[in-house]
Design an enzyme around this catalytic site. Structure first.
Site, PDB file in Angstrom:
ATOM      1  N   HIS A  66       8.769  -8.580  -6.376  1.00  0.00           N
ATOM      2  CA  HIS A  66       7.450  -9.122  -6.711  1.00  0.00           C
ATOM      3  C   HIS A  66       6.865  -8.455  -7.957  1.00  0.00           C
ATOM      4  CE1 HIS A  66       7.486 -11.056  -2.829  1.00  0.00           C
ATOM      5  NE2 HIS A  66       7.699  -9.894  -2.231  1.00  0.00           N
ATOM      6  N   HIS A  93       3.126   0.137 -11.321  1.00  0.00           N
ATOM      7  CA  HIS A  93       3.866  -1.128 -11.417  1.00  0.00           C
ATOM      8  C   HIS A  93       3.119  -2.074 -12.351  1.00  0.00           C
ATOM      9  CE1 HIS A  93       0.899  -1.801  -8.196  1.00  0.00           C
ATOM     10  NE2 HIS A  93       0.773  -2.972  -8.803  1.00  0.00           N
ATOM     11  N   HIS A  95       2.088  -6.277 -13.687  1.00  0.00           N
ATOM     12  CA  HIS A  95       1.926  -7.720 -13.488  1.00  0.00           C
ATOM     13  C   HIS A  95       2.002  -8.339 -14.882  1.00  0.00           C
ATOM     14  CE1 HIS A  95       0.387  -7.023  -9.343  1.00  0.00           C
ATOM     15  NE2 HIS A  95      -0.033  -5.889  -9.878  1.00  0.00           N
ATOM     16  N   GLU A 105      -4.224  -9.487 -13.928  1.00  0.00           N
ATOM     17  CA  GLU A 105      -4.856  -9.914 -12.681  1.00  0.00           C
ATOM     18  C   GLU A 105      -6.370  -9.992 -12.869  1.00  0.00           C
ATOM     19  OE1 GLU A 105      -2.847  -7.537  -9.340  1.00  0.00           O
ATOM     20  OE2 GLU A 105      -2.258  -9.659  -9.165  1.00  0.00           O
ATOM     21  N   HIS A 118      -0.774  -1.050 -13.110  1.00  0.00           N
ATOM     22  CA  HIS A 118      -1.534  -0.453 -12.003  1.00  0.00           C
ATOM     23  C   HIS A 118      -0.969   0.904 -11.618  1.00  0.00           C
ATOM     24  CE1 HIS A 118      -3.050  -4.662 -10.629  1.00  0.00           C
ATOM     25  NE2 HIS A 118      -3.824  -4.119 -11.538  1.00  0.00           N
ATOM     26  N   THR A 199      -3.712  -6.373  -4.240  1.00  0.00           N
ATOM     27  CA  THR A 199      -3.640  -7.748  -4.748  1.00  0.00           C
ATOM     28  C   THR A 199      -2.412  -8.496  -4.243  1.00  0.00           C
ATOM     29  OG1 THR A 199      -2.465  -7.127  -6.771  1.00  0.00           O
ATOM     30  CG2 THR A 199      -4.893  -7.076  -6.841  1.00  0.00           C
ATOM     31  N   THR A 200      -1.683  -7.894  -3.303  1.00  0.00           N
ATOM     32  CA  THR A 200      -0.538  -8.562  -2.667  1.00  0.00           C
ATOM     33  C   THR A 200      -0.701  -8.460  -1.146  1.00  0.00           C
ATOM     34  OG1 THR A 200       0.780  -6.538  -2.608  1.00  0.00           O
ATOM     35  CG2 THR A 200       1.005  -7.924  -4.569  1.00  0.00           C
TER      36      THR A 200
HETATM   37  C1  SG4 Z   1       3.074  -4.486  -6.483  1.00  0.00           C
HETATM   38  O1  SG4 Z   1       3.754  -5.575  -5.887  1.00  0.00           O
HETATM   39  C2  SG4 Z   1       3.715  -3.167  -6.066  1.00  0.00           C
HETATM   40  O2  SG4 Z   1       5.095  -3.132  -6.394  1.00  0.00           O
HETATM   41  C3  SG4 Z   1       3.505  -2.944  -4.577  1.00  0.00           C
HETATM   42  O3  SG4 Z   1       4.067  -1.693  -4.185  1.00  0.00           O
HETATM   43  C4  SG4 Z   1       2.022  -2.928  -4.296  1.00  0.00           C
HETATM   44  O4  SG4 Z   1       1.813  -2.810  -2.888  1.00  0.00           O
HETATM   45  C5  SG4 Z   1       1.400  -4.228  -4.730  1.00  0.00           C
HETATM   46  O5  SG4 Z   1       1.671  -4.461  -6.116  1.00  0.00           O
HETATM   47  C6  SG4 Z   1      -0.120  -4.211  -4.550  1.00  0.00           C
HETATM   48  O6  SG4 Z   1      -0.688  -3.179  -5.318  1.00  0.00           O
HETATM   49  O7  SG4 Z   1      -2.117  -2.295  -7.039  1.00  0.00           O
HETATM   50  N1  SG4 Z   1      -1.509  -4.718  -7.209  1.00  0.00           N
HETATM   51  S1  SG4 Z   1      -1.891  -3.505  -6.267  1.00  0.00           S
HETATM   52  O8  SG4 Z   1      -3.010  -3.903  -5.425  1.00  0.00           O
HETATM   53  O9  SG4 Z   1       1.229  -0.647  -3.043  1.00  0.00           O
HETATM   54  C7  SG4 Z   1       1.471  -1.629  -2.357  1.00  0.00           C
HETATM   55  C8  SG4 Z   1       5.012  -1.722  -3.207  1.00  0.00           C
HETATM   56  O10 SG4 Z   1       5.449  -2.773  -2.778  1.00  0.00           O
HETATM   57  C9  SG4 Z   1       1.357  -1.656  -0.902  1.00  0.00           C
HETATM   58  C10 SG4 Z   1       5.485  -0.401  -2.739  1.00  0.00           C
HETATM   59 ZN    ZN Z   2      -0.734  -4.307  -8.938  1.00  0.00          ZN
END
Ligand code: SG4
Ligand code: ZN
Length: 257
Positions: A66, A93, A95, A105, A118, A199-200
């Site tokens: 993702h 990570h 987006h 986002e 992020h 956001t996921t």
């Molecule tokens: C990204 O998909 C990250 O890879 C996720 O990390 C993360 O979920 C998710 O974004 C949501 O994070 O800063 N955008 S955000 O709100 O950190 C989590 C993992 O999948 C749970 C480990």
């Molecule tokens: Zn994120």
């Protein structure tokens, strides 16, 4: 079935609440930020970054299906900046969009950016990420907007150079070291703050968001390499940003007058 969420027509943000009820909550992220509407009455203290300039020995890049995520063996943390305590760095990570006119986002003053970085942290006093996400004040995410620039951002080279090794979902690769400090804009005193969610899915409403006003750069050729990745559902991993969520009763603050 409920595990295969994504960003397409069949499995995209509009469908998330069907399988993850919290995604339909009232404190969701991202939101549209408008400078003129942001409240200015928050205490003004600078951030205190610990080990943000350290170069960890082990840095791994993972295609999560993702997003593309970086984990490192480092004890970095942040406090100050009107945060209510100390937060430990967990991972960062990205987006990004299929084209440079979208990908971020959050929007700022109706502008969408080609990408958003992020930096995810959890509250030190909760001891672990797993415990922190159970608490509404457990997580702090720092958002750095990526702005298109004609030349490469050399600070992104370690990450971009590793992308070709994680083309498929769940692939992981070791990459060259990177200091967290090098991913922040040069001015971190100007930022927006509001309380929201991941956001996921499951969209846990546990995040104090910090969105820096100033941006870092990325080139179109660097962006292009992010779009080479394959997503969990077999599609091209791009446009992995969630639709804007209603602000509802919340306030957005800004750190400057
Ligand atoms: C990204 O998909 C990250 O890879 C996720 O990390 C993360 O979920 C998710 O974004 C949501 O994070 O800063 N955008 S955000 O709100 O950190 C989590 C993992 O999948 C749970 C480990
Ligand atoms: Zn994120």
């Amino acid at each position: 079935r409920s595990g295969d969420w994504g960003y397409g027509n069949e499995n995209g943000p509009d469908t998330w609440p069907d399988h993850f009820p919290t995604c339909g909550g009232s404190r969701q992220s991202p939101v549209a930020i408008n400078t003129g509407e942001a409240e200015t009455d928050i205490p003004h203290t600078s951030f205190h970054f610990v080990n943000y300039d350290a170069k960890p020995t082990t840095v791994t890049l993972t295609n999560t299906g993702h997003s593309v995520q970086v984990n490192m063996d480092i004890n970095a943390s942040v406090s100050g900046g009107s945060l209510t305590g100390e937060f430990v760095f967990h991972q960062f990570h990205f987006h990004w969009g299929a084209v440079y006119t979208r990908g971020s986002e959050h929007t700022v003053d109706h502008n969408r950016f080609p990408g958003e970085l992020h930096l995810v942290h959890y509250r030190e006093s909760y001891g672990s990420w797993a415990e922190a996400v159970k608490h509404e004040d457990g997580v702090a995410v720092f958002s750095v907007l990526l702005e298109l620039h004609l030349t490469d951002n050399p600070n992104l080279h370690p990450i971009v150079n590793g992308l070709m090794d994680v083309i498929l979902p769940h692939e992981t690769a070791l990459i060259s070291s990177v200091a967290l400090h090098s991913l922040l804009p040069s001015n971190v005193d100007h930022f927006f703050r509001y309380s929201g969610s991941l956001t996921t899915p499951g969209c846990d409403e546990v995040v104090e968001w910090t969105i820096f006003r100033d941006r870092i750069h990325i080139s179109s050729s660097q962006l292009k390499q992010f779009r080479e990745l394959t997503a969990e559902d077999g599609s091209t991993l791009q446009d992995n940003f969630r639709t804007l969520q209603p602000l509802n009763e919340r306030e957005v603050y800004r750190s400057w007058l």
